[in-house]
Design an enzyme around this catalytic site. Structure first.
Site, short mmCIF file in Angstrom:
data_model
loop_
_atom_site.label_atom_id
_atom_site.label_comp_id
_atom_site.label_asym_id
_atom_site.label_seq_id
_atom_site.Cartn_x
_atom_site.Cartn_y
_atom_site.Cartn_z
N ASP A 1 30.45 38.23 37.01
CA ASP A 1 29.31 37.19 36.58
C ASP A 1 28.26 37.00 37.57
OD1 ASP A 1 30.51 37.70 34.42
OD2 ASP A 1 32.02 35.56 34.67
N LYS B 1 45.05 31.87 31.79
CA LYS B 1 45.49 30.82 31.80
C LYS B 1 47.04 30.36 32.40
CE LYS B 1 43.98 33.10 27.23
NZ LYS B 1 43.66 34.24 27.64
N GLY C 1 39.67 36.40 35.66
CA GLY C 1 39.84 37.25 35.09
C GLY C 1 39.79 38.36 36.33
N HIS D 1 35.47 44.87 28.59
CA HIS D 1 36.14 44.59 29.87
C HIS D 1 36.23 45.48 30.23
CE1 HIS D 1 37.62 41.22 27.27
NE2 HIS D 1 37.87 40.44 28.57
N LEU D 2 35.41 46.75 30.21
CA LEU D 2 35.24 48.25 30.90
C LEU D 2 34.18 47.57 32.68
CD1 LEU D 2 33.79 50.63 28.32
CD2 LEU D 2 35.50 50.88 29.06
N GLY E 1 37.06 32.62 40.43
CA GLY E 1 35.67 32.38 40.48
C GLY E 1 35.18 30.69 40.36
N GLY F 1 36.16 28.71 38.05
CA GLY F 1 37.46 27.76 37.71
C GLY F 1 38.73 27.53 38.74
O1 F6P Z 1 34.63 35.00 34.10
C1 F6P Z 1 34.63 37.34 33.81
C2 F6P Z 1 33.74 36.76 32.51
O2 F6P Z 1 34.58 38.74 32.13
C3 F6P Z 1 33.15 36.73 31.56
O3 F6P Z 1 31.87 37.73 31.49
C4 F6P Z 1 33.53 37.08 30.70
O4 F6P Z 1 32.90 36.26 29.59
C5 F6P Z 1 34.72 36.32 30.58
O5 F6P Z 1 35.31 37.02 31.30
C6 F6P Z 1 36.09 36.97 29.73
O6 F6P Z 1 37.57 36.77 28.98
P1 F6P Z 1 38.35 37.01 28.57
O7 F6P Z 1 39.36 37.99 29.68
O8 F6P Z 1 39.64 35.61 29.07
O9 F6P Z 1 38.34 37.44 27.75
#
Ligand code: F6P
Length: 414
Positions: A142, A77, A14, A286-287, A117, A119
């Site tokens: 996070d 992904k 992300g 996502h903001l 991060g 992963g």
């Molecule tokens: O790990 C960062 C993060 O923004 C988390 O806080 C959140 O749960 C996840 O990614 C959201 O992921 P995605 O962009 O796949 O919705």
């Protein structure tokens, strides 16, 4: 293809504010040391068929310090998956690893900087074990990576959540409403805790502290009795409900992490039913990942980029840049990806919040001398007076060293 020394860089997982600052820092530092720099596109995907990369230089990275997102693109992904669930290792396909090695050899990559991060760094660790020269840079809003006090992106996310709380504060006060703000953070409550402290939250619900609806409602009623007819509740997306359930969507693949989200709405609806009060919920989503990095994140990300290049230059492969204030340093990637960094319920920031009267919905006085169990019946005549009485009672049972502190607070409450 030039035979000059070359460093590759990629951004994976992300996105978060500060990725471009890392790229710019690495490019400037690498160029000064005589490296050609290349950026692989769309995370690890750019390393394999179809290999896709971009030559990077000080010209095409000029002006990106302040920009959110990543000029290289990113994905969480695709073909590279090294973790299932929260921390179960998944072996990368050996053919994929072999292809990455071929790409690195063909492009004369002396070192690959992987910015990601938990992963993504688990993937970098498997590259390292396979003999591909990698170094890691910890990224995530996070702040849940262990082996570093802070990841870049976290401060920007907290700033976004704090700004949201500031805005909710004025409208909540005007309409005498309970407002719930759901913030990100996966299974760590860092964003909720820090924004709750910075934005004057009244209740903070974290994955690390068990809470009940009774205690949350109690806090709302307590504020009412103090004449404060609005309440701000910050809830981390990974906060489990009192029955232990997470709120979110189970993804298709069995071992994939759950997509968290929705706990704020559940909290709001339940409070509404229990207190017959108007409760509104805002999911910040996502903001928190978008927009420009804060000055702290720009400075941290820049140092991370420079330090990562230094690690490659010194051939310290398999290491990840880390930050233990005031020092930027490095640790083995393997150490960082082994466990999540979560909020310690006994930590000073939690204690400070309790001392301010912020509720974590647990109403436990066992962990902090400042956490009060307030009897609403007894509070009716005068809240301040009763709090002082309660504090004086608490002081009488507290240890010798804590008693004077509690007495001092009791006198302030009068
Ligand atoms: O790990 C960062 C993060 O923004 C988390 O806080 C959140 O749960 C996840 O990614 C959201 O992921 P995605 O962009 O796949 O919705």
């Amino acid at each position: 293809m030039s035979q000059r020394k070359r460093i590759g860089i990629l951004t994976s997982g992300g996105d978060c504010p500060g990725l471009n600052a890392v790229i710019r820092g690495a490019v400037k530092a690498g160029t000064q040391l005589g490296y050609d720099m290349v950026g692989f596109l769309k995370g690890y995907e750019g390393l394999v068929d179809p290999v896709s990369y971009l030559p990077l230089n000080t010209k095409n990275t000029s002006g990106i310090l302040t920009q959110g997102g990543t000029i290289l693109g990113s994905t969480n992904k695709g073909r590279f998956v090294a973790v299932a669930g929260v921390h179960e290792r998944v072996e990368l396909d050996p053919e994929l690893l072999a292809s990455v090695r071929v790409t690195c050899e063909q492009l004369n990559i002396d070192g690959l900087v992987c910015v990601g991060g938990d992963g993504s760094l688990a993937i970098a660790q498997q590259f390292h074990e396979y003999g591909i020269p990698v170094v890691g840079v910890p990224k995530t809003i996070d702040n849940d990576l262990s082996s570093t006090a802070f990841t870049f992106g976290f401060d920007s996310a907290v700033a976004c959540a704090t700004d949201a709380l500031d805005r909710l504060h004025t409208t909540a006060a005007s309409h005498q409403r309970v407002m719930v703000l759901e913030v990100m953070g996966r299974h760590a409550g860092w964003i909720a805790l820090y924004s709750g402290l910075a934005g004057g939250g009244d209740v903070i619900l974290l994955p690390e502290i068990n809470w009940t609806f009774e205690n949350v409602c109690h806090k709302i009623l307590e504020r009412d009795q103090e004449g404060k007819h609005f309440t701000l509740i910050v809830v981390a997306e990974g906060a489990q409900l009192p029955d232990g359930a997470f709120v979110g969507e189970q993804r298709d693949a069995v071992k994939q992490q759950m997509k968290l989200g929705g706990v704020g709405t559940v909290v709001a609806r339940e409070i509404e039913q229990r207190l017959h009060r108007e409760v509104r919920c805002v999911v910040l989503g996502h903001l928190q990942r978008g927009g420009n990095p804060t000055s702290f994140d720009r400075a941290l990300a820049t140092q991370f980029g420079v330090h990562a290049v230094r690690l490659v230059h010194e051939q310290r492969f398999g290491e990840m840049v880390c930050y233990w204030p005031p020092k930027v340093d490095s640790v083995p990637i393997a150490e960082a990806v082994n466990k999540l960094s979560t909020v310690d319920p006994n930590w000073s920031a939690v204690q400070a919040a309790r001392a301010l009267g912020i509720s974590f919905g647990d109403c436990s006085s066992s962990k902090s001398p400042f956490a009060l169990r307030i009897n609403t019946e007894a509070m009716k005549p005068s809240t301040a007076e009763t709090k002082a009485v309660a504090l004086t009672q608490l002081a009488s049972t507290a240890s010798k060293s804590l008693a004077p502190v509690i007495e001092a607070i009791a006198s302030l409450a009068q």
